[in-house]
Design an enzyme around this catalytic site. Sequence first.
Site, mmCIF file in Angstrom:
data_model
loop_
_atom_site.group_PDB
_atom_site.id
_atom_site.type_symbol
_atom_site.label_atom_id
_atom_site.label_comp_id
_atom_site.label_asym_id
_atom_site.label_seq_id
_atom_site.Cartn_x
_atom_site.Cartn_y
_atom_site.Cartn_z
ATOM 1 N N ASP A 199 0.861 -1.192 0.000
ATOM 2 C CA ASP A 199 0.000 0.000 0.000
ATOM 3 C C ASP A 199 0.885 1.226 0.000
ATOM 4 O OD1 ASP A 199 -2.404 1.551 0.246
ATOM 5 O OD2 ASP A 199 -1.984 1.805 2.368
ATOM 6 N N SER A 200 0.266 2.385 -0.216
ATOM 7 C CA SER A 200 0.993 3.648 -0.182
ATOM 8 C C SER A 200 1.415 4.037 1.229
ATOM 9 C CB SER A 200 0.138 4.764 -0.785
ATOM 10 O OG SER A 200 -1.041 4.950 -0.019
ATOM 11 N N CYS B 260 -4.324 -1.150 -2.022
ATOM 12 C CA CYS B 260 -4.419 0.286 -2.285
ATOM 13 C C CYS B 260 -5.395 0.469 -3.423
ATOM 14 C CB CYS B 260 -3.042 0.843 -2.662
ATOM 15 S SG CYS B 260 -3.046 2.586 -3.156
ATOM 16 N N GLU C 141 -3.146 8.820 8.254
ATOM 17 C CA GLU C 141 -1.704 8.638 8.433
ATOM 18 C C GLU C 141 -1.204 9.339 9.700
ATOM 19 O OE1 GLU C 141 0.791 7.086 6.621
ATOM 20 O OE2 GLU C 141 -0.627 6.115 5.271
ATOM 21 N N CYS D 102 -10.878 3.441 -0.434
ATOM 22 C CA CYS D 102 -9.469 3.603 -0.084
ATOM 23 C C CYS D 102 -9.250 2.799 1.176
ATOM 24 C CB CYS D 102 -9.130 5.079 0.148
ATOM 25 S SG CYS D 102 -7.447 5.361 0.750
ATOM 26 N N HIS E 28 -7.331 3.256 3.520
ATOM 27 C CA HIS E 28 -7.186 4.099 4.713
ATOM 28 C C HIS E 28 -8.544 4.399 5.359
ATOM 29 C CE1 HIS E 28 -3.204 4.973 2.992
ATOM 30 N NE2 HIS E 28 -2.871 5.500 4.155
#
Length: 268
Positions: free
Chosen positions: A10-11, A73, A153, A185, A187
């Site tokens: 993932d990013s 992702c 994040e 997403c 996240h």
Amino acid sequence: MTERPIGVFDSGVGGLTVVREVLRQLPNESVLYVGDTARVPYGPRGSDTITRFALQLAQFLLQQEVKALVIACNTVSATAAQAVRELAGDIPVLDVVHPTVRAAVEATRSGVLGVIGTVSTVRSGIYERLAREMRPEIRMLGEPCPLFVPIAEENLLDHPVARLMAEEYLRPFVGTPVDTLILGCTHYPLLKGVVGQVMGPGVTLVDSAQPTVAELSRLLEERGLARRGPAEHRFFVTDASYKFMQIANAILERDVSSSLQQVELGGD
């Protein structure tokens, strides 16, 4: 092959929501995770850059001899999944978009879906295209939520800024027939609480983790790749490993410090 780990990338930290589901559904499987924390977020970037970053992450995992790759992702899944599959060759590659769309199409009662994601993901139109392939009458409304990734994040999940941005981003869905919202997403499940509060109890939230890992489980069984022994997990990041460790410990409810390593993947 059965003893090899599953590679997940993932990013940043969002893909850990998929890892958490792997630990729940597939407790015997080992996971090798890499998060590109040095270059997060991917969403505002161009498709060529996203693809280049994705191939670097995938190549790193393939060099570790994984038995399957999970693109955890949505931005990469929407932009570079085919390029990753070509790189991987015989190693199976799962993206998080296809299983999630299927779950949302099955869940909707009104036939009107909503999707939130990064700018790149929403602009790609991949969710709407796939949903209409499954049910041509499906309608979809999409809204980019670019600040959700940095909020996740930075672990600001309970901060007033999370509520403020959720109200701002989700306003276009108010008063529409949307009854199922795709968290486009990985996240975004970290913000599921505040998103659910804003959308209300009548809207089903669909995130990528459960349907993606269910498909992974089926794939491993079909190919005879399921692992039976005790699992061993390793985590890699490209920057700020201490911050990642804090968030990872909270998401996975375990201490990952002894299995966390910072790596270089090449230039920007």
